[in-house]
Write a protein that holds these residues in place. Structure first.
Motif, short mmCIF file in Angstrom:
data_model
loop_
_atom_site.label_atom_id
_atom_site.label_comp_id
_atom_site.label_asym_id
_atom_site.label_seq_id
_atom_site.Cartn_x
_atom_site.Cartn_y
_atom_site.Cartn_z
N GLY A 107 40.16 35.33 26.23
CA GLY A 107 40.50 34.45 27.35
C GLY A 107 41.91 33.91 27.22
O GLY A 107 42.28 33.36 26.17
N ALA A 108 42.70 34.09 28.28
CA ALA A 108 44.09 33.58 28.26
C ALA A 108 44.26 32.49 29.32
O ALA A 108 45.19 32.52 30.12
CB ALA A 108 45.10 34.70 28.46
N GLY A 109 43.32 31.53 29.33
CA GLY A 109 43.53 30.27 30.05
C GLY A 109 44.13 29.29 29.05
O GLY A 109 44.62 29.68 27.98
N TYR A 110 44.08 28.00 29.39
CA TYR A 110 44.67 27.01 28.48
C TYR A 110 43.99 27.02 27.11
O TYR A 110 44.66 26.87 26.09
CB TYR A 110 44.55 25.59 29.05
N THR A 111 42.66 27.19 27.08
CA THR A 111 41.97 27.16 25.78
C THR A 111 42.50 28.27 24.87
O THR A 111 42.88 28.02 23.71
CB THR A 111 40.44 27.33 25.95
N GLY A 112 42.55 29.49 25.41
CA GLY A 112 43.01 30.62 24.60
C GLY A 112 44.48 30.48 24.23
O GLY A 112 44.86 30.73 23.07
N LEU A 113 45.29 30.04 25.18
CA LEU A 113 46.74 29.97 24.90
C LEU A 113 47.08 28.83 23.94
O LEU A 113 47.92 28.98 23.06
CB LEU A 113 47.52 29.85 26.21
N TRP A 114 46.40 27.67 24.09
CA TRP A 114 46.62 26.59 23.11
C TRP A 114 46.20 27.06 21.72
O TRP A 114 46.88 26.77 20.72
CB TRP A 114 45.84 25.33 23.47
N THR A 115 45.08 27.77 21.66
CA THR A 115 44.60 28.23 20.35
C THR A 115 45.62 29.17 19.73
O THR A 115 45.93 29.09 18.52
CB THR A 115 43.22 28.91 20.49
N ALA A 116 46.20 30.05 20.55
CA ALA A 116 47.19 31.00 20.05
C ALA A 116 48.44 30.26 19.55
O ALA A 116 48.94 30.54 18.44
CB ALA A 116 47.56 31.98 21.17
N ILE A 117 48.92 29.31 20.35
CA ILE A 117 50.16 28.60 19.98
C ILE A 117 49.93 27.76 18.71
O ILE A 117 50.72 27.79 17.77
CB ILE A 117 50.63 27.71 21.15
N LEU A 176 52.20 30.96 28.03
CA LEU A 176 52.19 32.40 27.72
C LEU A 176 53.54 32.81 27.11
O LEU A 176 53.59 33.52 26.10
CB LEU A 176 51.91 33.19 29.00
N ARG A 177 54.61 32.32 27.72
CA ARG A 177 55.95 32.65 27.21
C ARG A 177 56.09 32.20 25.75
O ARG A 177 56.51 32.97 24.88
CB ARG A 177 57.01 31.97 28.08
N THR A 178 55.71 30.95 25.48
CA THR A 178 55.85 30.43 24.12
C THR A 178 54.96 31.19 23.14
O THR A 178 55.39 31.51 22.02
CB THR A 178 55.54 28.92 24.10
N ALA A 179 53.73 31.47 23.56
CA ALA A 179 52.83 32.22 22.67
C ALA A 179 53.50 33.54 22.27
O ALA A 179 53.55 33.91 21.09
CB ALA A 179 51.50 32.47 23.36
N ARG A 180 54.05 34.22 23.24
CA ARG A 180 54.73 35.49 22.96
C ARG A 180 55.92 35.29 22.02
O ARG A 180 56.13 36.06 21.10
CB ARG A 180 55.24 36.08 24.26
N GLU A 181 56.71 34.25 22.32
CA GLU A 181 57.90 34.01 21.49
C GLU A 181 57.51 33.71 20.05
O GLU A 181 58.25 33.99 19.12
CB GLU A 181 58.72 32.85 22.07
N LEU A 182 56.32 33.14 19.87
CA LEU A 182 55.85 32.86 18.50
C LEU A 182 55.25 34.11 17.85
O LEU A 182 54.82 34.06 16.70
CB LEU A 182 54.81 31.74 18.54
N GLY A 183 55.17 35.19 18.61
CA GLY A 183 54.70 36.45 18.03
C GLY A 183 53.27 36.82 18.39
O GLY A 183 52.72 37.79 17.85
N VAL A 184 52.65 36.05 19.29
CA VAL A 184 51.27 36.36 19.69
C VAL A 184 51.28 37.60 20.59
O VAL A 184 52.16 37.76 21.43
CB VAL A 184 50.66 35.16 20.47
N GLU A 185 50.29 38.49 20.40
CA GLU A 185 50.18 39.69 21.25
C GLU A 185 49.12 39.40 22.32
O GLU A 185 47.96 39.20 21.99
CB GLU A 185 49.77 40.89 20.41
N VAL A 186 49.55 39.39 23.58
CA VAL A 186 48.63 39.06 24.68
C VAL A 186 48.40 40.33 25.50
O VAL A 186 49.36 41.04 25.84
CB VAL A 186 49.21 37.95 25.58
N PHE A 187 47.13 40.57 25.83
CA PHE A 187 46.78 41.75 26.63
C PHE A 187 46.03 41.32 27.88
O PHE A 187 45.09 40.53 27.81
CB PHE A 187 45.91 42.71 25.81
N ARG A 188 46.47 41.82 29.04
CA ARG A 188 45.81 41.53 30.31
C ARG A 188 44.85 42.68 30.66
O ARG A 188 44.87 43.74 30.03
CB ARG A 188 46.85 41.39 31.43
#
Ligand SMILES: Cc1cc2nc3c(=O)[nH]c(=O)nc-3n(C[C@H](O)[C@H](O)[C@H](O)COP(=O)(O)OP(=O)(O)OC[C@H]3O[C@@H](n4cnc5c(N)ncnc54)[C@H](O)[C@@H]3O)c2cc1C
Length: 472
Positions: A54-64, A208-220
């Motif tokens: 899940g790439a809503g706020y929960t998933g993205l906060w967890t990634a960051i 999403l941008r920050t997660a990526r910049e931190l090195g997280v791999e996001v797949f849609r």
């Protein structure tokens, strides 16, 4: 039974027809934030330290937060559709400090730890503001507070009971109307510190941008079909491959949980929203609202509304619709009677704006649970963590949930994991065919209370005493 102000002063059918005529059924925020076409789809097999579903706020906060804690971890996010397309891109943008769906619910359910939860909620909101500044998120984040407005005489007493002079400041009718000019307002409380307003779609895009910049791999477009685990790792199965992970965090909100035993702990409840065209300077003068604070009224069936950076008004809430079977379906988002009701209530609130039109209408599924605030679960020997049940107040609380899930996945006992709120679970809803009539009965009882000066009948009082409920 008494009528409500929205029934006493409805808009005419022709005003409603005209206002809705140009509206398209689309979440304004998602469209306005722009689509990110660079996110790839997942294919093949991957190993990682943390997989997030899940790439809503929960998933993205967890990634960051995971990357902040463990920069060396390989973190993979798998999203069924597009990042931020669901509730995280459709909400009102009220970033509320409360982790407990308000003080009264929090004090009743967690009397021993309410003060701690209240402080944790304020700290969480401060941490969100700090992240916005640290990462330079362009998301119209304004720490402007919110108004709780009384539109019926009996609601004034509720304001008097909640105002404490510091966190909640009591305003008379003239004072509130000098901030936001609605003839329906009889009084209000203003909470300056506890609420920020945000552009939800831009927030998701920036996260999403920050997660990526931190090195997280996001797949849609990468829906996870199943989750299983061995002693060595957890495995997520997709149509296009598999991800083996040391740890898994589930941020799937109103969608069916990959942990089947929690499927009855939430029900998807549809909430409806309208967005106006940008107001003209003359229209803005009519209503004031230069402070941009969020507004909500007080009945069980309440409205929430706010103004955007480009002077549009978002107006949502009131109907909370559960469909038999508890599925999430895009066809449920088209409900003309809910949009017409909202349009009528909008013009009751702002009769000066008669003639204004709505450009967008949309709905979203809310992950309602019977205690109205998030719950947390672990599975497969703490390899898997799950948070859901935000019940319409998750814009801020999802960040707190991310911290809890990471504590759990690290196997740490922290002040967060020791909270009663984190250790306990809400009562599940009954399965169908019982769930639908139970929810309908509760909705009718809430509606009756709204027509009886807020007085709760025997049915609601029984639910209250059992700690059960239904809310959006
Ligand atoms: C109309 C509306 C108004 C709201 N207003 C407010 C408000 O003003 N303030 C507030 O605090 N809260 C509000 N909320 C609630 C808030 O939006 C949510 O609590 C919050 O966005 C939840 O974030 P999430 O990441 O958990 O869920 P979501 O944003 O729903 O994300 C879950 C994601 O998981 C994905 N997913 C699900 N299953 C799978 C799978 N098997 N595989 C891969 N991906 C999967 C989905 O596609 C989705 O993108 C509102 C909600 C709605 C619908």
């Amino acid at each position: 039974m008494n009528s409500t102000v929205f029934e006493r002063q409805p808009a005419s059918e022709s005003v409603i027809d005209h206002s809705l005529a140009p509206s398209v059924r689309k979440a304004f925020w998602v469209e306005d934030a722009g689509r990110d076409a660079s996110t790839p789809r997942f294919a093949g097999v991957a190993d990682c330290d943390l997989a997030i579903v899940g790439a809503g706020y929960t998933g993205l906060w967890t990634a960051i937060e995971a990357k902040r804690r463990h920069p060396q971890w390989r973190v993979v996010v798998l999203e069924a559709k597009e990042p931020g397309w669901a509730a995280s891109g459709r909400n009102g943008g009220f970033v509320e400090s409360t982790l407990t769906h308000g003080e009264s619910n929090g004090r009743t359910r967690y009397p021993q730890e309410y003060e701690r939860l209240d402080k944790a909620g304020l700290d969480n909101l401060d941490a969100i503001e700090a992240a916005v500044n640290e990462y330079g998120w362009d998301c119209d984040f304004w720490r402007v507070g919110s108004l709780a407005v009384a539109v019926e005489e009996h609601e004034l007493q509720w304001l008097d009971e909640s105002a404490d002079g510091e966190r909640e400041i009591r305003l008379g009718a003239e004072q509130v109307r000098s901030r936001v000019n609605s003839p329906t307002y009889l009084g209000a409380t203003f909470s300056p510190r506890d609420t920020a307003m945000v552009h939800p779609g831009k927030l998701a895009r920036e996260m999403l941008r920050t997660a990526r910049e931190l090195g997280v791999e996001v797949f849609r477009r990468s829906p996870v079909k199943a989750l299983d685990a061995s002693p060595q790792h957890a495995q997520l199965r997709l149509a296009s491959g598999a991800v083996r992970a040391q740890r898994v965090a589930l941020g799937t909100n109103a969608y069916p949980s990959l942990l089947k035993r929690f499927r009855l702990h939430t029900v998807p409840v549809y909430d409806y929203v309208l967005m106006t065209e940008p107001l003209t300077a003359a229209q803005r003068k009519e209503i004031g609202w230069s402070g941009r604070e969020g507004v909500a009224d007080l009945a069980n069936q309440f409205h929430y509304y706010r103004i955007t950076a480009h002077h549009r008004i978002l107006f949502g809430g009131y109907d909370a619709i559960y469909h038999f079977g508890g599925r999430v379906r895009s066809s449920y988002e088209e409900r003309p009677e809910s949009y017409r009701k909202l349009a009528s209530h909008f013009f009751t609130t702002f009769p000066q704006l008669e003639g204004v039109q709505f450009s967008h209408r949309w709905a979203g599924a809310i992950d309602t649970c019977s205690r109205f605030s998030a719950f947390f679960a672990t599975a497969h020997h703490n390899r898997v963590a799950y948070a859901a049940g935000f019940t319409g107040l998750g814009v801020a609380a999802t960040r707190f949930a991310a911290e809890v899930m990471l504590d759990q996945l690290e196997g740490q006992s922290t002040w967060r994991t020791e909270l009663d709120m984190v250790r306990s679970l809400p009562t599940p809803f009954p399965p169908e065919p019982l769930c639908y009539p139970a929810v309908q009965l509760t909705r009718s009882a809430l509606d009756r209370a709204d027509h009886r000066e807020g007085k709760r009948g025997l049915f609601l009082r029984t639910l209250d005493s059992l700690g059960l409920g239904f809310d959006s």
